[in-house]
Motif scaffolding. Structure first.
Motif, PDB file in Angstrom:
ATOM      1  N   GLY A 256      -8.133  -3.657  -1.354  1.00 22.05           N
ATOM      2  CA  GLY A 256      -7.231  -2.881  -2.281  1.00 22.05           C
ATOM      3  C   GLY A 256      -7.598  -1.747  -2.849  1.00 22.05           C
ATOM      4  N   GLY A 257      -7.543  -1.841  -4.334  1.00 24.47           N
ATOM      5  CA  GLY A 257      -7.787  -0.600  -5.328  1.00 24.47           C
ATOM      6  C   GLY A 257      -6.716   0.587  -5.477  1.00 24.47           C
ATOM      7  N   TYR A 258      -5.413   0.106  -5.004  1.00 20.57           N
ATOM      8  CA  TYR A 258      -4.423   1.096  -5.048  1.00 20.57           C
ATOM      9  C   TYR A 258      -3.389   0.900  -5.932  1.00 20.57           C
ATOM     10  N   GLU A 259      -2.706   1.749  -6.351  1.00 16.98           N
ATOM     11  CA  GLU A 259      -1.716   1.648  -7.319  1.00 16.98           C
ATOM     12  C   GLU A 259      -0.274   1.165  -6.581  1.00 16.98           C
ATOM     13  N   THR A 260       0.356   0.230  -7.131  1.00 13.30           N
ATOM     14  CA  THR A 260       1.384  -0.188  -6.455  1.00 13.30           C
ATOM     15  C   THR A 260       2.466  -0.912  -7.280  1.00 13.30           C
ATOM     16  N   SER A 261       3.464  -1.804  -6.761  1.00 11.41           N
ATOM     17  CA  SER A 261       4.588  -2.349  -7.416  1.00 11.41           C
ATOM     18  C   SER A 261       4.115  -3.842  -7.860  1.00 11.41           C
ATOM     19  N   ARG A 262       4.486  -3.991  -9.389  1.00  8.30           N
ATOM     20  CA  ARG A 262       4.141  -5.149  -9.821  1.00  8.30           C
ATOM     21  C   ARG A 262       4.657  -6.374  -9.144  1.00  8.30           C
ATOM     22  N   THR A 263       5.551  -6.393  -8.059  1.00  5.85           N
ATOM     23  CA  THR A 263       6.206  -7.682  -7.497  1.00  5.85           C
ATOM     24  C   THR A 263       6.205  -7.537  -5.994  1.00  5.85           C
TER      25      THR A 263
ATOM     26  N   LYS B  83       1.035  -1.234  -0.018  1.00  4.71           N
ATOM     27  CA  LYS B  83      -0.012  -0.072  -0.151  1.00  4.71           C
ATOM     28  C   LYS B  83       1.075   1.219   0.063  1.00  4.71           C
ATOM     29  N   TYR B  84       2.201   1.250   0.383  1.00  5.13           N
ATOM     30  CA  TYR B  84       2.792   2.333   0.557  1.00  5.13           C
ATOM     31  C   TYR B  84       4.212   2.361  -0.628  1.00  5.13           C
ATOM     32  N   ALA B  85       4.111   1.217  -1.411  1.00  7.24           N
ATOM     33  CA  ALA B  85       5.168   1.069  -2.276  1.00  7.24           C
ATOM     34  C   ALA B  85       5.331   2.267  -3.258  1.00  7.24           C
ATOM     35  N   LYS B  86       4.345   2.705  -3.804  1.00  3.95           N
ATOM     36  CA  LYS B  86       4.349   3.631  -4.895  1.00  3.95           C
ATOM     37  C   LYS B  86       4.825   5.158  -3.951  1.00  3.95           C
ATOM     38  N   ARG B  87       4.454   5.505  -2.921  1.00  4.62           N
ATOM     39  CA  ARG B  87       4.780   6.542  -2.086  1.00  4.62           C
ATOM     40  C   ARG B  87       6.560   6.314  -1.740  1.00  4.62           C
ATOM     41  N   LEU B  88       6.863   5.087  -1.389  1.00  8.06           N
ATOM     42  CA  LEU B  88       8.234   4.782  -1.176  1.00  8.06           C
ATOM     43  C   LEU B  88       9.172   5.083  -2.458  1.00  8.06           C
ATOM     44  N   GLN B  89       8.596   4.366  -3.519  1.00 12.38           N
ATOM     45  CA  GLN B  89       9.540   4.550  -4.564  1.00 12.38           C
ATOM     46  C   GLN B  89       9.410   6.021  -5.028  1.00 12.38           C
ATOM     47  N   ASP B  90       8.498   6.803  -5.174  1.00 15.58           N
ATOM     48  CA  ASP B  90       8.631   7.987  -5.524  1.00 15.58           C
ATOM     49  C   ASP B  90       9.479   8.958  -4.580  1.00 15.58           C
ATOM     50  N   GLY B  91       9.550   8.529  -3.107  1.00 17.84           N
ATOM     51  CA  GLY B  91      10.353   9.242  -2.318  1.00 17.84           C
ATOM     52  C   GLY B  91      11.876   9.009  -2.681  1.00 17.84           C
ATOM     53  N   LEU B  92      12.248   7.708  -3.073  1.00 20.06           N
ATOM     54  CA  LEU B  92      13.656   7.466  -3.708  1.00 20.06           C
ATOM     55  C   LEU B  92      14.087   8.449  -4.587  1.00 20.06           C
ATOM     56  N   ARG B  93      13.285   8.940  -5.452  1.00 15.85           N
ATOM     57  CA  ARG B  93      13.725   9.739  -6.619  1.00 15.85           C
ATOM     58  C   ARG B  93      14.017  11.083  -6.158  1.00 15.85           C
ATOM     59  N   LYS B  94      13.633  11.381  -5.088  1.00 12.96           N
ATOM     60  CA  LYS B  94      13.918  12.944  -4.249  1.00 12.96           C
ATOM     61  C   LYS B  94      15.304  12.615  -3.627  1.00 12.96           C
ATOM     62  N   MET B  95      15.555  11.532  -3.341  1.00 12.49           N
ATOM     63  CA  MET B  95      16.933  11.179  -2.406  1.00 12.49           C
ATOM     64  C   MET B  95      17.912  10.427  -3.195  1.00 12.49           C
TER      65      MET B  95
ATOM     66  N   GLU C 254      20.227  11.586  -5.176  1.00 12.52           N
ATOM     67  CA  GLU C 254      21.429  12.205  -5.366  1.00 12.52           C
ATOM     68  C   GLU C 254      22.265  11.957  -4.137  1.00 12.52           C
ATOM     69  N   GLN C 255      21.712  11.791  -2.748  1.00 13.12           N
ATOM     70  CA  GLN C 255      22.357  11.812  -1.708  1.00 13.12           C
ATOM     71  C   GLN C 255      22.691  10.144  -1.573  1.00 13.12           C
ATOM     72  N   TRP C 256      21.496   9.281  -1.976  1.00  8.33           N
ATOM     73  CA  TRP C 256      21.691   7.889  -1.539  1.00  8.33           C
ATOM     74  C   TRP C 256      22.530   7.155  -2.615  1.00  8.33           C
ATOM     75  N   GLY C 257      22.568   7.670  -3.712  1.00  8.85           N
ATOM     76  CA  GLY C 257      23.470   6.955  -4.710  1.00  8.85           C
ATOM     77  C   GLY C 257      22.815   5.559  -5.281  1.00  8.85           C
ATOM     78  N   GLU C 258      23.619   4.436  -5.150  1.00  9.18           N
ATOM     79  CA  GLU C 258      23.662   3.358  -5.603  1.00  9.18           C
ATOM     80  C   GLU C 258      22.503   2.476  -4.591  1.00  9.18           C
ATOM     81  N   VAL C 259      22.411   3.081  -3.448  1.00  8.33           N
ATOM     82  CA  VAL C 259      21.456   2.388  -2.417  1.00  8.33           C
ATOM     83  C   VAL C 259      20.011   2.714  -2.865  1.00  8.33           C
ATOM     84  N   ALA C 260      19.784   3.892  -3.501  1.00 11.41           N
ATOM     85  CA  ALA C 260      18.511   4.229  -4.013  1.00 11.41           C
ATOM     86  C   ALA C 260      18.096   3.301  -5.081  1.00 11.41           C
ATOM     87  N   ASP C 261      19.231   3.097  -6.153  1.00 11.23           N
ATOM     88  CA  ASP C 261      18.804   2.178  -7.023  1.00 11.23           C
ATOM     89  C   ASP C 261      18.571   0.522  -6.665  1.00 11.23           C
ATOM     90  N   ILE C 262      19.343   0.312  -5.510  1.00  6.93           N
ATOM     91  CA  ILE C 262      19.385  -1.182  -4.887  1.00  6.93           C
ATOM     92  C   ILE C 262      17.802  -1.170  -4.629  1.00  6.93           C
TER      93      ILE C 262
END
Length: 789
Positions: free
Chosen positions: A379-386, A222-234, A236-244
């Motif tokens: 459910g009924g919310y946008e989320t991750s495929r996996t 239920k939080y996947a999309k918000r957490l994914q979007d949050g990574l984009r903002k970070m 620059e600081q997080w580097g490869e950790v954000a990608d992982i």
């Protein structure tokens, strides 16, 4: 300007050695200096907490807390040395620094020890904590021990249970019968992230088995999309950790619907679809035979209609589920091995199983669908495929008891009495019914521990609102292997607590220093694969493979940290770890040495001795030389600070100190000893050195400035207000130029204005060239310019 004076050798007030040094190498006396200075520096650190910080700002520096195995190893030392050096840097810059330590003290090793050795897991754990606490204190790392926590203590896990109950109150916890990963050795459920690429348990190494069990799960998707979007903002600081972590969360472009299995309690099909409107006309589902619901039908002739139906919670209709081969219509998209059946594309299945197509299509808006699904908990919310629900139930005793009660009527409710203790598990509760017998995944404990550090003695709430104002963590230091799982769960819990008003910031960690592993030389018998002891290996034996691997007792490739600190001392151990590689890179331990480090310390001590020998001699102050020393000072102070604060390259910061030392050695020693700029430069060199080797630096400072107090009370040197600084442009991590610019011209510019100046002035040529090649979008990193201008 002229000075006059005399020189003689004597033991300066408070020093361990006689200064100026004569026929003595400071690098050979670091153990003596550690013994002499450690108590004084520790007392200075504790006394410093009583005084307000100069900036009235905080820096929360957090290293990942250890599991109390009973033995501190070199990997621990690397993590805590990095965090300590960072904390010391910010403390010298006038910040109120929070640098806590605690224990991730629930877990299987204690339970295995109880089973194998007949000891109580709590006693085993507490004894190990006591041992490791003493080991940590011998490292002289400046932790805030008054903030110490342990996840196995009721005063901590009471609040772990409180968070679980809040998640339950908000509909994010469900009891679900589902296929899970089972560790046959440790006899417990494993989350998907605890299975390696070969399908083995992360701890026992046994191949994981599939079992269907009723488990408590948390609805993290239920939080996947918000957490994914949050990574984009970070990013620059997080580097490869954000990608992982982004890769682990997965692409968030599907809609989730949980369709209950009719006639089977606590079971549902987790449906993910691209087009949300399709659920309004879903009349049958198609499952691949590898889907968990189809797995128990192995051997059946396919396609097959399952002997149950599922509820489409949006339409209220019961619909069938049909199992097909895994290669059925490979051009059609399946997510989690399921999809909605199509009357147009799946005519063969429609005809075979007599599925009737409605005469009229239902037309529902996106809002209608979401509201109906949410109302029923479908459910009924946008989320991750996996990303799937977080399975938090564990079938073991040494963990946080799950605070749920099963009443006699079959209903499950949260306990209104916290903490629920280990002795309550499976027992009757005061309100009737029976306490749950399982415990929580230990990742749940570490998903919020950073909050408890801020108010560890609070008995009334998780942490007070005032203390929580010190969130977020400014710099988080730990193994990069935790980038996906632990940090995902920590971010999930922080987002949830932010949603319910407990904390004011959704993201718990601002910046990261992911740390690479320390590897030891490993000897493997090529014929048997057996790990050999180094003492039993002939270097010329071609039947032995030599590789570097993560240190482990079973591989005979570890380093005895206690013995190393005893022989080399704390400062030399710190320097060896910090100098060997950038924090993110692995270290091959046997390839490291102390030769360069010792040379650097001796050269700095030589400068210190030369200053003491020549102070008070007559010189003429030359403006040209003062300018030269001033520029050297500004260049190296700025660069050391940038390496520590922005780039997190402690090894490079040490190289800059070496460059500073070399530059000062080239200046006439008599002039350097009696020049105002020279005095400032040498003082600054020693003040900066203490971040890396505090005891050696304390000795040099006491010799140079005996009446100025402890070195740890000195402020970090600041570049001059009119100094020229580098206007750094980074292009995909590569320097695009670093011209010198008066800091007053660019220091306070916003990013947009920095871009404008770069395009019009200092970086105009390279940016024009890139623009012509239509790759301007690759330029993304202005961190160093922004922070250090």
């Amino acid at each position: 300007m002229f000075f006059r004076g005399h020189f003689h050798q004597f033991r300066r007030l408070g020093t361990a050695l006689q200064w100026p040094l004569k026929d003595v190498r400071i690098s050979e006396n670091t153990k003596v200096l550690e013994t002499h200075w450690s108590k004084t520096l520790l007392e200075g650190f504790e006394n410093g907490k009583l005084n307000p910080s100069r900036r009235n700002e905080k820096k929360y520096i957090l290293s990942m807390f250890p599991y109390p195995s009973g033995r501190l190893h070199i990997g621990h030392m690397r993590v805590y040395t990095i965090s300590d050096a960072t904390a010391r840097y910010y403390r010298l810059n006038g910040y109120e620094v929070i640098h806590p330590i605690g224990w991730d003290s629930f877990g299987l090793p204690a339970e295995n020890a109880a089973r194998d050795k007949g000891v109580d897991p709590r006693e085993w754990t507490l004894k190990n904590i006591e041992t490791m606490r003493e080991q940590l204190k011998r490292t002289k790392i400046l932790f805030d021990w008054e903030r110490e926590i342990s996840t196995c203590e009721p005063e901590f896990f009471r609040w772990t249970q409180w968070i679980f109950c809040k998640l339950h109150d908000h509909g994010l916890v469900r009891r679900t019968s589902a296929e899970v990963n089972w560790d046959p050795i440790d006899k417990t459920v494993l989350a998907a992230e605890q299975i390696d690429g070969e399908g083995r348990s992360w701890r026992s190494g046994a191949p994981a088995e599939k079992r269907k069990l009723s488990q408590w799960m948390i609805e993290t998707p239920k939080y996947a999309k918000r957490l994914q979007d949050g990574l984009r903002k970070m990013a620059e600081q997080w580097g490869e950790v954000a990608d992982i972590q982004s890769n682990w969360i997965g692409k968030c472009d599907v809609w989730r619907f949980m369709l209950p299995v009719i006639g089977k309690n606590d079971e549902f099909i987790d449906l993910r679809i691209r087009n949300i409107h399709k659920i309004a006309n879903a009349e049958f589902l198609i499952l691949k035979k590898s889907h968990p619901m189809a797995a128990e039908r192995n051997g059946a002739e396919l396609p097959e209609k399952l002997p149950f139906e599922v509820l489409n919670g949006v339409t209220g209709r019961s619909i069938p589920a049909i199992v097909v081969d895994d290669d059925y219509r490979s051009s059609e998209e399946f997510f989690l091995n399921s999809r909605i059946g199509s009357f147009e594309n799946d005519k063969d299945l429609v005809e075979k199983f007599g599925i009737l197509e409605p005469k009229h299509k239902r037309v529902l808006t996106k809002n209608d669908i979401q509201e109906m699904a949410a109302f029923g908990g479908y459910g009924g919310y946008e989320t991750s495929r996996t990303l799937t629900d977080w399975v938090v139930s564990r079938q073991r005793g040494w963990g946080t008891p799950i605070p749920m009660i099963q009443l006699e009527n079959g209903k499950r409710v949260t306990s209104d009495r916290l903490p629920v203790l280990g002795t309550d598990r499976g027992q009757k509760s005061e309100r009737g019914g029976v306490f749950d017998s399982d415990t929580l995944d230990t990742f749940f404990d570490s998903a919020w521990y950073y909050l408890r550090y801020l108010d560890p003695k609070n008995t009334k709430e998780l942490s007070s609102k005032d203390s929580l104002q010190r969130m977020p963590v400014d710099v988080y230091v730990g193994g990069i292997e935790h980038a996906a799982v632990h940090m995902f769960f920590a971010r999930f819990i922080a987002h949830f607590l932010n949603d319910i008003g407990v904390i004011t910031t959704a993201e718990p960690f601002t910046d990261l220093i992911p740390q690479g592993i320390v590897r030891g030389k490993t000897f493997i018998d090529k014929s048997t694969g057996k790990f050999l002891h180094p003492n039993h290996v002939d270097p010329s034996d071609t039947s032995v493979e030599v590789v570097y691997q993560k240190m482990s007792k079973s591989k005979n490739n570890g380093v005895d940290l206690a013995a190393m600190i005893e022989s080399e001392g704390v400062d030399m151990t710190r320097l060896r770890l910090l100098e060997a590689a950038a924090p993110r890179a692995p270290i091959n331990w046997e390839e490291t040495n102390l030769k360069g480090i010792k040379k650097l310390l001796d050269r700095i001590a030589s400068i210190n001795s030369t200053i003491l020998e020549n102070q008070g001699k007559r010189i003429e102050i030359l403006e040209e030389k003062e300018t030269q020393i001033r520029e050297t000072f500004n260049f190296f102070v700025r660069n050391v600070g940038m390496c520590l604060e922005v780039l997190h390259l402690h090894n490079t910061a040490l190289m800059r100190l070496q460059g500073f030392t070399n530059a000062l050695k080239k200046i006439d020693s008599i002039y350097l000893a009696n020049s105002p700029e020279g005095e400032r430069a040498v003082k600054s060199l020693i003040v900066m050195l203490q971040v890396f080797c505090p005891h050696v630096a304390a000795e040099m400072w006491a010799a140079l400035r005996p009446s100025d107090g402890l070195i740890s009370n000195q402020p970090w040197p600041q570049t001059d207000s009119d100094a020229e600084i580098e206007f750094l442009l980074m292009i995909d991590g590569v320097s695009g130029g670093r011209p010198a610019v008066d800091r007053r011209l660019i220091e306070d510019l916003r990013l947009k204005d920095l871009w404008k100046r770069a395009e019009e002035s200092e970086h105009s040529d390279i940016l024009k060239m890139i623009k012509n090649k239509e790759c301007k979008s690759k330029i993304k990193d202005f961190r160093a310019a922004k922070v250090f201008t």
